[in-house]
Design a protein around this motif. Structure first.
Motif, PDB file in Angstrom:
ATOM      1  N   LEU A 180       0.711  -1.108   0.040  1.00 55.70           N
ATOM      2  CA  LEU A 180      -0.067  -0.064   0.008  1.00 55.70           C
ATOM      3  C   LEU A 180       1.491   0.936   0.448  1.00 55.70           C
ATOM      4  N   VAL A 181       0.412   1.637  -0.635  1.00 56.11           N
ATOM      5  CA  VAL A 181       0.943   3.414  -0.927  1.00 56.11           C
ATOM      6  C   VAL A 181       0.779   4.522  -0.195  1.00 56.11           C
ATOM      7  N   SER A 182      -0.965   4.951  -0.803  1.00 59.30           N
ATOM      8  CA  SER A 182      -0.875   5.848   0.234  1.00 59.30           C
ATOM      9  C   SER A 182      -2.499   5.383   0.728  1.00 59.30           C
ATOM     10  N   TYR A 240      -6.931   4.774  -2.789  1.00 65.59           N
ATOM     11  CA  TYR A 240      -5.748   4.123  -2.305  1.00 65.59           C
ATOM     12  C   TYR A 240      -4.765   3.350  -3.674  1.00 65.59           C
ATOM     13  N   VAL A 241      -3.974   4.359  -3.354  1.00 70.87           N
ATOM     14  CA  VAL A 241      -2.418   3.266  -4.282  1.00 70.87           C
ATOM     15  C   VAL A 241      -1.844   2.557  -3.732  1.00 70.87           C
ATOM     16  N   GLN A 267       2.120   0.893 -10.248  1.00 72.54           N
ATOM     17  CA  GLN A 267       1.371   1.473  -8.816  1.00 72.54           C
ATOM     18  C   GLN A 267       0.575   1.715  -9.337  1.00 72.54           C
ATOM     19  N   PHE A 268      -1.115   1.796  -8.844  1.00 72.11           N
ATOM     20  CA  PHE A 268      -2.018   1.664  -9.258  1.00 72.11           C
ATOM     21  C   PHE A 268      -3.245   2.565  -7.948  1.00 72.11           C
ATOM     22  N   ALA A 269      -4.348   3.282  -8.630  1.00 68.62           N
ATOM     23  CA  ALA A 269      -5.258   4.134  -7.920  1.00 68.62           C
ATOM     24  C   ALA A 269      -6.392   3.703  -8.017  1.00 68.62           C
ATOM     25  N   VAL A 270      -7.090   3.392  -6.934  1.00 65.40           N
ATOM     26  CA  VAL A 270      -8.034   2.747  -6.890  1.00 65.40           C
ATOM     27  C   VAL A 270      -8.900   3.350  -6.107  1.00 65.40           C
ATOM     28  N   ASP A 271     -10.845   2.737  -5.365  1.00 68.88           N
ATOM     29  CA  ASP A 271     -11.488   3.697  -4.935  1.00 68.88           C
ATOM     30  C   ASP A 271     -11.635   2.437  -3.717  1.00 68.88           C
TER      31      ASP A 271
END
Ligand code: GTP
Ligand code: MG
Ligand code: ZN
Lengths: 220, 674
Positions: free
Chosen positions: A184-186, A191-192, A199-203
């Motif tokens: 988990l990056v952020s 959520y990244v 890297q992916f961003a998701v809700d």
């Protein structure tokens, strides 16, 4: 002394009625049983419940037993939905059978496997067991949804909670597959996470479906 | 190398003309071999396409740049090839519209070579698609691209061994530097389809595929095995195709539903897991990595961008310098002033006026070319002196930001907000692009997943996103009065959010998912930024100049027969109601032709000092919200259909004036003097 499946179900309804709906007692009608019901007689004789005319109340002894039953039922639901991919009406039906098989001790093992979930698929509280209390104290989490990780925490993907097959397809297309390492990056505002070098961003709704076997922390 | 470009990556070519061109060229293309470039989004397919053909389609650092198929030609060895760039796809089982386009395309075109481009940093994630393509019986060449970045992070791929394992040609390239491209061309020219490997799935699946395969008698582009697998995964399009061709379709459905009832996991899951496992096993000996333990500068910057505490200031800095300073102050201020006052004011216009007045004796014709609304003195001047510098500077800013990979990070920052207006973070890209050209942006709304999102995004683009020319002019006009500028921005933003919020309520539908790859941050390449700006400008001018000239001619003709005055007079009351001088009626009329044309007209009025601060804000707001231009309108028709488009227009037109009206009342009620 043991109680049978029917008695367990009566305890369960009583617990929901008193603990979650805040009633003092529950009527025989609501429980769907008759005064001379065998299971009820059995429960009264063991000191789990008391009856006053058509009202039944849960006694202190019975409360713990009842809570355990509710816990097993809801854990069974989670297991069925998250891991075995059972859907709809079948969930409750099978959970009713399943709960009786999850005798004491086994429920904690399932609970650990599932990462000590707090809610059942219907968003009701799962009463915590000893295993949950222990892990909360030692801060150990074996399997947790991605939303429960702290930034920079990593682990390997344990399973995808599969309620919506479209979401799962999307997750899989990003390489979110059991066995892959994830970090988990952020965690805010979205959520990244990182898998491999991407890297992916998701809700939140997507992230909730990713269950991670968290590493780097002790085992219990 | 000759090129012809179909409705391409620039996103904005009139697709109609492109298609005509396409038809014209098919005759010569008949005997050429076809190469289709496919692969995950953002792996450099378009870079490879450009390098193979010498053409230019847009290359940007975010997934989903290419939304339509583009064609070009190349010569490798002694043969000519038709090369085709496709939108990115994650798997042969499509989720989004672009993926569907890409797959449909492969099925329709029967390429002689399928060039699968993958990112060298993530072979584990992308190799399953290679396996899938091979499984479908397609003639695959694997291109491991972006090898330079992989080397930088310490990854090594043994392409020879991978080639042996996969039994298809494998080439490593760096499309940007050109490394490996000669090798790629050589392998293309030498390509011969051969027998490739096949993956075995678990017994239940194998048995079921076998049964389905036995029932398939028709002709398919994909192998029967692949069709069987896609049917098992309940692919609706494939099912439709099979339904058309097989009389035994009921039997096939039966096979599938029988096996489904005894299988716990969805087949999609088991099949994907199996491919992933095969790819992982293959790569075990082929991929070597030395993980660098230092956190790179890029990664640090990435963390700052995705953290709102630092990300919002970064956004503000980008908007301030990229938009306000560069586009507003430099483009719309310095450049426009120079072109307008010096170039046109002192040289071009006087020259043309002199020429026409001396060679053409009839005032009517003089008027057409060099009069108040003349083709040269107004049309050309607006296009070249006002619109061009603004749009040009905007596209430069935009291209730089695009190439750094900033937009996906912005998308993750705004996702929560966008969810409130029925969209998801992904919609930020068409929205920001809308500030450049709403027409282009309307086309890019295709990358949104659901129909509802596409309609909402189209509405918001048409209503509340000013295009760069409009924006630049408004910035220039209002920059002298910061309070007015702020007020304008606040009103438009509010309208954007409120309309989105209400429209999302009125149009119920499923909550969109947000998921997006964050590409690595990259340093923009000047050549790409310029090429992209030039290609966008080219398109823009082609689109704009004829319209501007047409507008001049129409106005001229309208004035001759008195229609123009009639329309203006008809609009005057409307304009007066919202508190503007009658002259602005003309500006709104211009606005019908193009958004930017109207803005340019406003600029002229302001230069003449005809508008007060209050009136400027009202005019700017109304004009921003006011109808989309002809080009955007036709793009809306094409993408959304007649009904939706009319609905949107019928809402926007009165709404824009209503807002102007309300603002006017509010101003006089509060006694505001800007
Ligand atoms: N360093 C490096 N960057 C590359 C290379 N090839 C492509 N890129 C970059 O990768 C990004 C994506 O390139 P595109 O060609 O637009 O990718 P695409 O596959 O066409 O993407 P979609 O059209 O979105 O599917 C751009 O920023 C390119 O500059 C390469 O070999 N090396
Ligand atoms: Mg592309
Ligand atoms: Zn527990």
């Amino acid at each position: 002394m043991t109680i049978d499946d029917r008695a367990e179900e009566i305890l369960e309804s009583l617990w929901v009625g008193t603990e979650e709906m805040g009633r003092e007692e529950v009527s025989l009608d609501d429980l769907g049983i008759k005064e001379e019901d065998k299971a009820l007689q059995n429960l009264i004789s063991q000191g789990y419940v008391s009856r006053d005319n058509d009202k039944v109340a849960l006694l202190k002894e019975g409360r713990d037993e009842a809570e355990g039953t509710v816990r097993r039922h809801r854990l069974a639901e989670r297991l069925l939905v998250d891991i075995l991919d059972v859907k709809g009406e079948l969930v409750n039906e099978s959970a009713c059978k399943f709960e009786h098989l999850l005798k004491k001790g086994i429920d904690d093992k399932i609970c650990t496997l599932l990462g000590h979930p707090k809610l059942c698929p219907h968003e009701k509280q799962i009463p915590p067991g000893i295993c949950c209390k222990e892990t909360r104290e030692s801060g150990v989490k074996l399997v947790s949804p991605l939303t429960g990780l702290k930034p920079e925490q990593s682990g390997s993907i344990a399973y995808l909670a599969s309620r919506d097959s479209k979401k799962i397809k999307k997750l899989m297309s990003m390489g979110v597959l059991p066995g892959n390492r994830i970090t988990l990056v952020s965690g805010f505002p979205s959520y990244v996470f990182q898998i491999g070098y991407s890297q992916f961003a998701v809700d939140r709704e997507m992230a909730q479906n990713i269950y991670v076997r968290v590493e780097g922390e002790g085992r219990s | 190398m000759s090129i012809f470009r179909a409705a391409g990556g620039a996103g904005c070519h009139g697709a109609g003309t492109a298609r005509l061109q396409e038809r014209e060229n098919t005759a010569t293309l008949k005997d050429m071999k076809k190469i289709a470039i496919v692969g995950n989004p953002n792996v450099g397919k378009s870079v490879i396409f450009n390098s193979l053909t010498g053409a230019y389609v847009n290359v940007s650092n975010y997934p989903g740049t290419t939304v339509e198929v583009s064609r070009g030609k190349g010569r490798f060895g002694d043969a000519g090839y038709e090369v085709i760039d496709t939108p990115g796809m994650y798997s042969l089982l499509p989720i989004t519209e672009e993926e569907r386009v890409a797959r449909e395309f492969i099925m329709e075109e029967k390429p002689d070579i399928v060039l699968h481009v993958v990112d060298a940093k993530n072979p584990g994630r992308m190799l399953p698609l290679t396996l899938q393509l091979i499984e479908a019986g397609l003639p695959v060449i694997l291109d491991i691209n972006i090898i330079d970045e992989a080397e930088r992070v310490g990854l090594e791929i043994d392409t020879r061994r991978l080639e042996e394992e996969l039994t298809i040609p494998v080439v490593a390239t760096s499309g940007i530097s050109g490394k490996g491209m000669d090798e790629l061309k050589r392998r293309i020219s030498e390509y011969k389809a051969g027998k490739a490997i096949s993956i075995a799935y678990n017994e239940t699946i194998e048995k079921c595929i076998k049964e389905i395969e036995d029932q398939l008698k028709g002709e398919y582009i994909f192998s029967r095995r692949a069709i069987g697998l896609l049917l098992l995964q309940e692919d609706p399009e494939i099912l439709e195709i099979v339904e058309e061709r097989e009389r035994t379709i009921e039997r096939i459905k039966e096979i599938i539903s029988k096996i489904k009832s005894v299988h716990a996991n969805p087949f999609h899951f088991s099949i994907t897991m199996r491919r992933q496992a095969v790819a992982g096993e293959m790569l075990k000996h082929i991929l070597k990595s030395r993980r660098p333990d230092r956190v790179s500068f890029q990664e640090k910057l990435n963390r700052m961008m995705i953290n709102p505490v630092t990300g919002i200031p970064i956004l503000l800095v980008a908007v301030y310098f990229g938009l306000y300073q560069f586009v507003g102050v430099f483009g719309a201020g310095t450049l426009v002033d120079f072109l307008e006052e010096v170039l046109f004011g002192e040289y071009i216009n006087p020259f043309f006026i002199w020429v026409f007045e001396s060679i053409i004796p009839w005032p009517v014709i003089q008027d057409l070319f060099v009069g108040e609304y003349g083709i040269l003195t107004l049309g050309l001047r607006y296009a070249v002196a006002i619109i061009l510098p603004i749009v040009g500077t905007f596209f430069i800013s935009f291209s730089i930001l695009e190439d750094t990979g900033y937009f996906p990070r912005l998308a993750m920052l705004v996702d929560r907000l966008f969810k409130k207006i029925g969209l998801n973070g992904r919609a930020i890209i068409p929205m920001v692009l809308g500030f450049g050209c709403d027409t282009m942006a309307t086309m890019v709304t295709r990358t949104l997943e659901t129909k509802r999102e596409r309609v909402l995004a189209t509405l918001l683009l048409a209503l509340a996103i000013p295009c760069s020319a409009q924006l630049g002019v408004i910035l220039a006009i209002l920059s002298a009065k910061p309070l007015a500028l702020l007020l304008w921005a606040a009103v438009v933003t509010l309208v954007f959010l409120l309309t989105g919020f209400l429209a999302a309520r009125l149009m119920p539908g499923e909550r969109p998912d947000f998921y997006m790859e964050l590409p690595p941050l990259r340093l923009p390449k000047l050549t790409n930024v310029l090429a992209k700006t030039v290609s966008r400008m080219q398109w823009y001018l082609m689109e704009v100049i004829p319209l501007f000239l047409l507008a001049s001619v129409l106005i001229w003709a309208g004035r001759l027969i008195g229609l123009f005055q009639l329309v203006i007079r008809g609009m005057e009351p409307l304009v007066k109601i919202i508190g503007l001088p009658e002259d602005t009626a003309l500006v709104f009329l211009f606005g019908f032709f193009r958004r930017d044309y109207g803005a340019a007209g406003l600029y002229d009025l302001q230069q003449e000092g005809l508008l007060s601060g209050n009136q400027l804000v009202i005019a700017a707001v109304t004009l921003t919200l006011f109808v989309p231009c002809i080009a955007q309108f036709s793009m809306m028709l094409k993408e959304r259909g007649l009904k939706t488009t009319l609905g949107i227009i019928l809402f926007i037109f009165p709404f824009a004036f209503l807002m102007g009206f309300l603002l006017n009342i509010l101003f006089s009620f509060l006694g505001v003097q800007l």
